[in-house]
Design a protein around this motif. Structure first.
Motif, PDB file in Angstrom:
ATOM      1  N   LYS A   6       1.869  16.386  -4.254  1.00 46.42           N
ATOM      2  CA  LYS A   6       2.669  15.169  -4.096  1.00 46.42           C
ATOM      3  C   LYS A   6       3.724  15.052  -5.193  1.00 46.42           C
ATOM      4  O   LYS A   6       3.414  14.796  -6.358  1.00 46.42           O
ATOM      5  CB  LYS A   6       1.755  13.953  -4.104  1.00 46.42           C
ATOM      6  N   THR A   7       4.980  15.190  -4.792  1.00 47.41           N
ATOM      7  CA  THR A   7       6.095  15.190  -5.732  1.00 47.41           C
ATOM      8  C   THR A   7       6.175  13.887  -6.516  1.00 47.41           C
ATOM      9  O   THR A   7       6.394  13.913  -7.732  1.00 47.41           O
ATOM     10  CB  THR A   7       7.423  15.442  -4.994  1.00 47.41           C
ATOM     11  N   ASP A   8       5.987  12.740  -5.859  1.00 44.64           N
ATOM     12  CA  ASP A   8       6.111  11.462  -6.565  1.00 44.64           C
ATOM     13  C   ASP A   8       5.075  11.332  -7.681  1.00 44.64           C
ATOM     14  O   ASP A   8       5.374  10.854  -8.771  1.00 44.64           O
ATOM     15  CB  ASP A   8       6.032  10.281  -5.605  1.00 44.64           C
ATOM     16  N   GLU A   9       3.857  11.792  -7.447  1.00 46.40           N
ATOM     17  CA  GLU A   9       2.825  11.740  -8.478  1.00 46.40           C
ATOM     18  C   GLU A   9       3.126  12.726  -9.606  1.00 46.40           C
ATOM     19  O   GLU A   9       2.866  12.447 -10.771  1.00 46.40           O
ATOM     20  CB  GLU A   9       1.449  12.020  -7.874  1.00 46.40           C
ATOM     21  N   LEU A  11       6.171  13.670 -10.590  1.00 44.24           N
ATOM     22  CA  LEU A  11       7.264  13.105 -11.377  1.00 44.24           C
ATOM     23  C   LEU A  11       6.752  12.010 -12.306  1.00 44.24           C
ATOM     24  O   LEU A  11       7.177  11.915 -13.459  1.00 44.24           O
ATOM     25  CB  LEU A  11       8.367  12.580 -10.460  1.00 44.24           C
ATOM     26  N   ASP A  12       5.815  11.194 -11.819  1.00 49.50           N
ATOM     27  CA  ASP A  12       5.218  10.155 -12.650  1.00 49.50           C
ATOM     28  C   ASP A  12       4.459  10.763 -13.826  1.00 49.50           C
ATOM     29  O   ASP A  12       4.601  10.323 -14.972  1.00 49.50           O
ATOM     30  CB  ASP A  12       4.299   9.277 -11.806  1.00 49.50           C
ATOM     31  N   LYS A  15       6.904  12.150 -16.377  1.00 46.35           N
ATOM     32  CA  LYS A  15       7.517  11.076 -17.172  1.00 46.35           C
ATOM     33  C   LYS A  15       6.547  10.565 -18.236  1.00 46.35           C
ATOM     34  O   LYS A  15       6.947  10.293 -19.367  1.00 46.35           O
ATOM     35  CB  LYS A  15       7.956   9.938 -16.261  1.00 46.35           C
ATOM     36  N   CYS A  26       7.676  20.112 -13.620  1.00 47.04           N
ATOM     37  CA  CYS A  26       6.741  20.072 -12.505  1.00 47.04           C
ATOM     38  C   CYS A  26       7.291  20.825 -11.306  1.00 47.04           C
ATOM     39  O   CYS A  26       8.494  21.011 -11.166  1.00 47.04           O
ATOM     40  CB  CYS A  26       6.403  18.634 -12.125  1.00 47.04           C
ATOM     41  N   ALA A  28       6.194  21.028  -7.037  1.00 49.79           N
ATOM     42  CA  ALA A  28       5.302  20.669  -5.938  1.00 49.79           C
ATOM     43  C   ALA A  28       4.859  21.949  -5.246  1.00 49.79           C
ATOM     44  O   ALA A  28       5.657  22.832  -4.968  1.00 49.79           O
ATOM     45  CB  ALA A  28       6.011  19.746  -4.957  1.00 49.79           C
TER      46      ALA A  28
END
Length: 73
Positions: A6-9, A11-12, A15, A26, A28
């Motif tokens: 999961k790309t959004d996780e 990126l979080d 960060k 990161c 994916a």
């Protein structure tokens, strides 16, 4: 190098690492794909030059004690 599906996780997490002064990148990737491991390895070497630590944390989202996981059955 952080890698997960999961790309959004990702990126979080990247960060959060950066906010703590940790150099991170990161990618994916679904480990079930045949080309995933070489692709992640090559991207990691290109970004950082070497691998210091490898943590394989598959099934980290399993919401129960490890002894209840079906992978041990």
């Amino acid at each position: 190098m952080l890698s997960a599906r999961k790309t959004d996780e990702l990126l979080d997490a990247m960060k959060r690492a950066h906010s703590r002064g940790i150099e991170a990148d990161c990618i994916a990737s679904a480990d079930a794909c045949e080309d995933a491991i070489p692709r992640v390895a090559l991207n990691t070497l290109a970004a950082f030059g070497r691998v210091n630590i490898l943590v394989n944390n598959a099934r980290a989202t399993w919401g129960a004690p490890a002894e209840h996981s079906t992978i041990f059955a």
